[in-house]
Design a protein around this motif. Structure first.
Motif, PDB file in Angstrom:
ATOM      1  N   PRO A  75       6.100  -5.139  -0.712  1.00 42.69           N
ATOM      2  CA  PRO A  75       5.935  -5.425  -2.144  1.00 42.69           C
ATOM      3  C   PRO A  75       4.527  -5.871  -2.518  1.00 42.69           C
ATOM      4  CG  PRO A  75       7.816  -6.595  -1.205  1.00 42.69           C
ATOM      5  CD  PRO A  75       6.995  -6.104  -0.083  1.00 42.69           C
ATOM      6  N   GLN A  76       3.693  -6.118  -1.522  1.00 46.52           N
ATOM      7  CA  GLN A  76       2.323  -6.567  -1.792  1.00 46.52           C
ATOM      8  C   GLN A  76       1.315  -5.417  -1.697  1.00 46.52           C
ATOM      9  OE1 GLN A  76       1.418 -10.061   0.570  1.00 46.52           O
ATOM     10  NE2 GLN A  76       3.381 -11.019   0.044  1.00 46.52           N
ATOM     11  N   THR A  77       1.800  -4.199  -1.746  1.00 42.92           N
ATOM     12  CA  THR A  77       0.912  -3.038  -1.715  1.00 42.92           C
ATOM     13  C   THR A  77      -0.151  -3.138  -2.801  1.00 42.92           C
ATOM     14  OG1 THR A  77       2.687  -1.654  -0.813  1.00 42.92           O
ATOM     15  CG2 THR A  77       0.835  -0.517  -1.862  1.00 42.92           C
ATOM     16  N   ASP A  78       0.233  -3.598  -3.992  1.00 37.65           N
ATOM     17  CA  ASP A  78      -0.703  -3.685  -5.106  1.00 37.65           C
ATOM     18  C   ASP A  78      -1.342  -5.071  -5.237  1.00 37.65           C
ATOM     19  OD1 ASP A  78      -0.346  -1.021  -5.934  1.00 37.65           O
ATOM     20  OD2 ASP A  78       1.546  -1.563  -6.894  1.00 37.65           O
ATOM     21  N   VAL A  79      -1.045  -5.959  -4.288  1.00 33.26           N
ATOM     22  CA  VAL A  79      -1.663  -7.278  -4.285  1.00 33.26           C
ATOM     23  C   VAL A  79      -2.920  -7.289  -3.409  1.00 33.26           C
ATOM     24  CG1 VAL A  79      -1.264  -9.717  -3.727  1.00 33.26           C
ATOM     25  CG2 VAL A  79       0.573  -8.371  -4.717  1.00 33.26           C
ATOM     26  N   ILE A  80      -3.045  -6.310  -2.538  1.00 34.14           N
ATOM     27  CA  ILE A  80      -4.183  -6.257  -1.618  1.00 34.14           C
ATOM     28  C   ILE A  80      -5.493  -6.327  -2.403  1.00 34.14           C
ATOM     29  CG2 ILE A  80      -4.284  -3.722  -1.582  1.00 34.14           C
ATOM     30  CD1 ILE A  80      -4.918  -3.889   1.401  1.00 34.14           C
ATOM     31  N   GLY A  81      -6.438  -7.115  -1.887  1.00 35.84           N
ATOM     32  CA  GLY A  81      -7.737  -7.227  -2.535  1.00 35.84           C
ATOM     33  C   GLY A  81      -7.779  -8.134  -3.741  1.00 35.84           C
ATOM     34  N   SER A  82      -6.794  -9.028  -3.883  1.00 33.79           N
ATOM     35  CA  SER A  82      -6.790  -9.966  -5.008  1.00 33.79           C
ATOM     36  C   SER A  82      -7.526 -11.241  -4.620  1.00 33.79           C
ATOM     37  CB  SER A  82      -5.354 -10.306  -5.420  1.00 33.79           C
ATOM     38  OG  SER A  82      -4.652  -9.145  -5.806  1.00 33.79           O
ATOM     39  N   PRO A  83      -8.460 -11.726  -5.440  1.00 33.48           N
ATOM     40  CA  PRO A  83      -9.244 -12.913  -5.071  1.00 33.48           C
ATOM     41  C   PRO A  83      -8.417 -14.187  -5.181  1.00 33.48           C
ATOM     42  CG  PRO A  83      -9.814 -12.198  -7.276  1.00 33.48           C
ATOM     43  CD  PRO A  83      -8.874 -11.162  -6.741  1.00 33.48           C
ATOM     44  N   PRO A  97       4.264 -13.287  -8.946  1.00 33.56           N
ATOM     45  CA  PRO A  97       4.422 -12.483 -10.169  1.00 33.56           C
ATOM     46  C   PRO A  97       4.650 -11.005  -9.871  1.00 33.56           C
ATOM     47  CG  PRO A  97       2.625 -14.045 -10.434  1.00 33.56           C
ATOM     48  CD  PRO A  97       3.018 -14.106  -9.002  1.00 33.56           C
ATOM     49  N   HIS A  98       3.955 -10.486  -8.878  1.00 28.53           N
ATOM     50  CA  HIS A  98       4.136  -9.064  -8.598  1.00 28.53           C
ATOM     51  C   HIS A  98       5.492  -8.793  -7.953  1.00 28.53           C
ATOM     52  CE1 HIS A  98       2.742  -4.982  -8.193  1.00 28.53           C
ATOM     53  NE2 HIS A  98       3.290  -4.965  -6.997  1.00 28.53           N
ATOM     54  N   GLU A  99       5.922  -9.665  -7.051  1.00 27.86           N
ATOM     55  CA  GLU A  99       7.193  -9.432  -6.374  1.00 27.86           C
ATOM     56  C   GLU A  99       8.379  -9.487  -7.339  1.00 27.86           C
ATOM     57  OE1 GLU A  99       7.843 -11.638  -2.815  1.00 27.86           O
ATOM     58  OE2 GLU A  99       6.054 -10.853  -1.815  1.00 27.86           O
ATOM     59  N   SER A 100       8.231 -10.204  -8.436  1.00 24.11           N
ATOM     60  CA  SER A 100       9.340 -10.283  -9.399  1.00 24.11           C
ATOM     61  C   SER A 100       9.684  -8.907  -9.967  1.00 24.11           C
ATOM     62  CB  SER A 100       8.994 -11.247 -10.537  1.00 24.11           C
ATOM     63  OG  SER A 100       7.934 -10.740 -11.329  1.00 24.11           O
ATOM     64  N   ARG A 101       8.770  -7.962  -9.933  1.00 22.14           N
ATOM     65  CA  ARG A 101       9.007  -6.626 -10.479  1.00 22.14           C
ATOM     66  C   ARG A 101      10.004  -5.828  -9.648  1.00 22.14           C
ATOM     67  NH1 ARG A 101       3.261  -3.925 -11.740  1.00 22.14           N
ATOM     68  NH2 ARG A 101       4.640  -2.511 -12.916  1.00 22.14           N
ATOM     69  N   PHE A 102      10.282  -6.281  -8.425  1.00 19.31           N
ATOM     70  CA  PHE A 102      11.154  -5.518  -7.538  1.00 19.31           C
ATOM     71  C   PHE A 102      12.636  -5.753  -7.822  1.00 19.31           C
ATOM     72  CE2 PHE A 102       7.132  -5.025  -5.623  1.00 19.31           C
ATOM     73  CZ  PHE A 102       7.182  -3.842  -4.908  1.00 19.31           C
ATOM     74  N   THR A 289      -7.029  -9.813   9.782  1.00 19.30           N
ATOM     75  CA  THR A 289      -7.725  -9.570   8.510  1.00 19.30           C
ATOM     76  C   THR A 289      -7.241 -10.537   7.440  1.00 19.30           C
ATOM     77  OG1 THR A 289      -6.223  -7.865   7.607  1.00 19.30           O
ATOM     78  CG2 THR A 289      -7.976  -7.117   9.086  1.00 19.30           C
ATOM     79  N   SER A 290      -5.957 -10.859   7.446  1.00 16.25           N
ATOM     80  CA  SER A 290      -5.408 -11.825   6.507  1.00 16.25           C
ATOM     81  C   SER A 290      -5.968 -13.212   6.753  1.00 16.25           C
ATOM     82  CB  SER A 290      -3.879 -11.841   6.613  1.00 16.25           C
ATOM     83  OG  SER A 290      -3.321 -12.900   5.877  1.00 16.25           O
ATOM     84  N   ASN A 291      -6.014 -13.619   8.015  1.00 16.83           N
ATOM     85  CA  ASN A 291      -6.504 -14.959   8.349  1.00 16.83           C
ATOM     86  C   ASN A 291      -7.967 -15.126   7.979  1.00 16.83           C
ATOM     87  OD1 ASN A 291      -4.543 -14.911  11.417  1.00 16.83           O
ATOM     88  ND2 ASN A 291      -3.907 -15.380   9.332  1.00 16.83           N
ATOM     89  N   LEU A 292      -8.761 -14.081   8.183  1.00 12.71           N
ATOM     90  CA  LEU A 292     -10.165 -14.133   7.795  1.00 12.71           C
ATOM     91  C   LEU A 292     -10.310 -14.140   6.279  1.00 12.71           C
ATOM     92  CD1 LEU A 292     -11.578 -11.617  10.432  1.00 12.71           C
ATOM     93  CD2 LEU A 292     -11.991 -14.079  10.392  1.00 12.71           C
ATOM     94  N   PHE A 293      -9.535 -13.314   5.583  1.00 10.80           N
ATOM     95  CA  PHE A 293      -9.618 -13.193   4.130  1.00 10.80           C
ATOM     96  C   PHE A 293      -9.249 -14.502   3.431  1.00 10.80           C
ATOM     97  CE2 PHE A 293      -7.306 -12.043   0.142  1.00 10.80           C
ATOM     98  CZ  PHE A 293      -8.402 -11.610  -0.598  1.00 10.80           C
ATOM     99  N   LEU A 294      -8.184 -15.144   3.906  1.00  7.67           N
ATOM    100  CA  LEU A 294      -7.693 -16.366   3.268  1.00  7.67           C
ATOM    101  C   LEU A 294      -8.302 -17.630   3.880  1.00  7.67           C
ATOM    102  CD1 LEU A 294      -3.933 -15.367   2.873  1.00  7.67           C
ATOM    103  CD2 LEU A 294      -5.621 -15.594   1.050  1.00  7.67           C
ATOM    104  N   GLY A 295      -9.141 -17.469   4.893  1.00  2.36           N
ATOM    105  CA  GLY A 295      -9.767 -18.639   5.509  1.00  2.36           C
ATOM    106  C   GLY A 295      -8.789 -19.537   6.228  1.00  2.36           C
ATOM    107  N   SER A 296      -7.762 -18.952   6.825  1.00  2.82           N
ATOM    108  CA  SER A 296      -6.690 -19.748   7.411  1.00  2.82           C
ATOM    109  C   SER A 296      -7.033 -20.308   8.778  1.00  2.82           C
ATOM    110  CB  SER A 296      -5.424 -18.884   7.523  1.00  2.82           C
ATOM    111  OG  SER A 296      -5.021 -18.410   6.252  1.00  2.82           O
ATOM    112  N   GLY A 318      -0.203  -7.700   1.691  1.00  2.00           N
ATOM    113  CA  GLY A 318      -1.437  -7.729   1.048  1.00  2.00           C
ATOM    114  C   GLY A 318      -2.379  -8.873   1.271  1.00  2.00           C
ATOM    115  N   GLY A 319      -2.027  -9.947   2.032  1.00  2.00           N
ATOM    116  CA  GLY A 319      -3.052 -10.905   2.405  1.00  2.00           C
ATOM    117  C   GLY A 319      -4.068 -10.241   3.318  1.00  2.00           C
ATOM    118  N   GLY A 320      -3.580  -9.360   4.195  1.00  2.00           N
ATOM    119  CA  GLY A 320      -4.463  -8.527   4.991  1.00  2.00           C
ATOM    120  C   GLY A 320      -5.182  -7.531   4.109  1.00  2.00           C
ATOM    121  N   THR A 321      -6.341  -7.090   4.546  1.00  2.13           N
ATOM    122  CA  THR A 321      -7.226  -6.321   3.680  1.00  2.13           C
ATOM    123  C   THR A 321      -7.222  -4.834   3.951  1.00  2.13           C
ATOM    124  OG1 THR A 321      -9.044  -6.863   5.189  1.00  2.13           O
ATOM    125  CG2 THR A 321      -8.765  -8.262   3.246  1.00  2.13           C
TER     126      THR A 321
END
Length: 432
Positions: A75-83, A97-102, A289-296, A318-321
């Motif tokens: 469900p996060q296909t369209d969340v990828i690349g969100s700041p 918000p995006h997952e609610s559409r499912f 890629t997710s851990n680097l993107f989100l600084g985890s 989509g946390g991954g890039t």
């Protein structure tokens, strides 16, 4: 009986890469009609056994196992690349918000089709996937995977608190829905079900207890969740579950630690957590890629290997890039270099590739089934073009050994390298 001739990559049981510059891969049906590997190895040694069979000759190409993605959110296909400033704000501002559409089955079906297209375009043939809290999202993804003959595992997300309207579910009904979905989909064709608490803070103790009871009732299904990804998340989990020894211990307290339990991230562990993973047979989905993107933070490869629990690679879109296994393997290399000891840990190309194929399959409890091309494995594979781009062609043309060839593909590769993805003889032509 299809017989392929090309360079051939596969893996020994100990993780060593086996490579034949002139290789043979023979495919045929098993007793259930599923396509499996009949033979794999050097052309010169095996070709006499298949004299007279039609040959698909792929000069200049590499046949390799289909990639296995241990953790991804369809469900996060369209969340990828969100700041976002970090994990929790990213969830609040984009993901929920995006997952609610499912809740809309038609919308879920449309995204499921695109999502699986994207997996195949990147050479991913098996994946452990989060759906949403809506049962219709599971039905949409399972139906699409069944149509494509994919081996895929997914589950309805459980989240009955600390979640906004539109994604928050109701405790009793969520467990009823989960059991109904297990009975509808688990073991049908190549499909599997995963009991899926989103993460401990978004489930009440009652929901986690019910999830553990379902896990005991259905030992063949998978369990998936997140753990120890972000320091703020860890503090939150400890506040909500003060009686548990650690964040990971919450899942153990509710019967959610066992074989076929896969926990994404597993970054901020101590050795007691690592020992719990090993003792129970649970495994980690490493999501660089997710851990680097989100600084985890950085997954501790050295700690995992020292204690001896299993792990494999995951995109975490989509946390991954990126959907691309090449991008994930490259990020894992960065994590090894930057996140370990002062000297860094240099993960070899063979290790990286194994983590995204046979190693990930082993971590899912599917060793010898997918992620490899040894005799008996299901016939999911990719045809790779090591000349897909001018720079890649220049670099691979200079490779003196397998390590240099694989590393060039990891560093310079992307979806253009995947010329074709084959699932049980269904071919998806992709690149040039």
């Amino acid at each position: 009986m299809p017989v392929y001739r090309s360079a051939l990559l596969r893996f020994a049981d100990d993780g060593r890469a086996l490579y034949d510059e002139d290789g043979l891969l023979a495919i045929g049906p098993d007793a259930l009609g599923r396509q499996r590997v009949l033979a794999a190895g050097a052309w010169q040694a095996l070709a006499p056994q298949f004299a007279g069979e039609p040959v698909v000759h792929l000069p200049g190409r590499i046949i390799a196992p289909g990639f296995v993605d241990m953790h991804i959110h369809f469900p996060q296909t369209d969340v990828i690349g969100s700041p976002a400033d970090g994990l929790l704000p990213w969830l609040e501002n984009y993901t929920f918000p995006h997952e609610s559409r499912f809740a809309d089955p038609a919308y879920g079906a449309q995204v499921a089709s695109f999502f699986i297209d994207e997996l195949l375009r990147n050479g991913v043939t098996t994946a452990l996937i989060f759906a949403t809290s809506h049962p219709a999202s599971v039905d949409a993804l399972m139906a699409e995977a069944q149509r494509r003959q994919m081996r895929l595992i997914t589950g309805k997300v459980l989240q009955d608190r600390h979640s906004p309207d539109g994604v928050r579910d109701e405790t009793v009904q969520s467990l009823v829905d989960t059991e109904a979905l297990i009975q509808r989909w688990h073991g049908v064709d190549r499909l599997g079900y995963a009991i899926t608490p989103r993460f401990a803070p978004t489930s009440t103790p009652e929901q986690l207890r019910g999830a553990g009871e379902l896990a005991a009732r259905y030992p063949a299904v998978w369990i998936q969740s997140h753990v120890a990804e972000n320091l703020d998340e860890i503090r939150w989990a400890r506040e909500l579950f003060p009686a548990s020894r650690s964040y990971l211990g919450v899942y153990d307290d509710f019967g959610l630690m066992r074989e076929r339990a896969v926990y994404a991230h597993c970054i901020h562990f101590d050795d007691e957590d690592r020992a719990l993973m090993k003792r129970t047979g649970a495994t980690a989905a490493v999501s660089p890629t997710s851990n680097l993107f989100l600084g985890s933070g950085f997954f501790d490869y050295a700690g995992a290997d020292r204690v001896g629990f299993g792990y494999g690679l995951a995109s975490d879109v989509g946390g991954g890039t990126s959907f691309s296994p090449f991008k994930t393997m490259m990020a894992a290399y960065y994590v090894g270099r930057e996140g370990q000891t002062k000297q860094g840990l240099s993960l070899s190309p063979q290790q990286l590739w194994w983590q995204h194929t046979a190693g990930a399959a082993r971590a899912l409890g599917l060793a010898g089934v997918v992620g490899n091309l040894q005799p008996g494995c299901e016939a999911d594979f990719v045809v790779l073009n090591p000349q897909a781009t001018p720079l890649l062609a220049r670099k691979t043309g200079q490779a003196r050994n397998l390590e240099e060839l694989l590393f060039a593909l990891i560093v310079l590769g992307d979806d253009r390298v995947v010329q074709e993805t084959v699932i049980s003889q269904a071919k998806y032509a992709l690149g040039a």
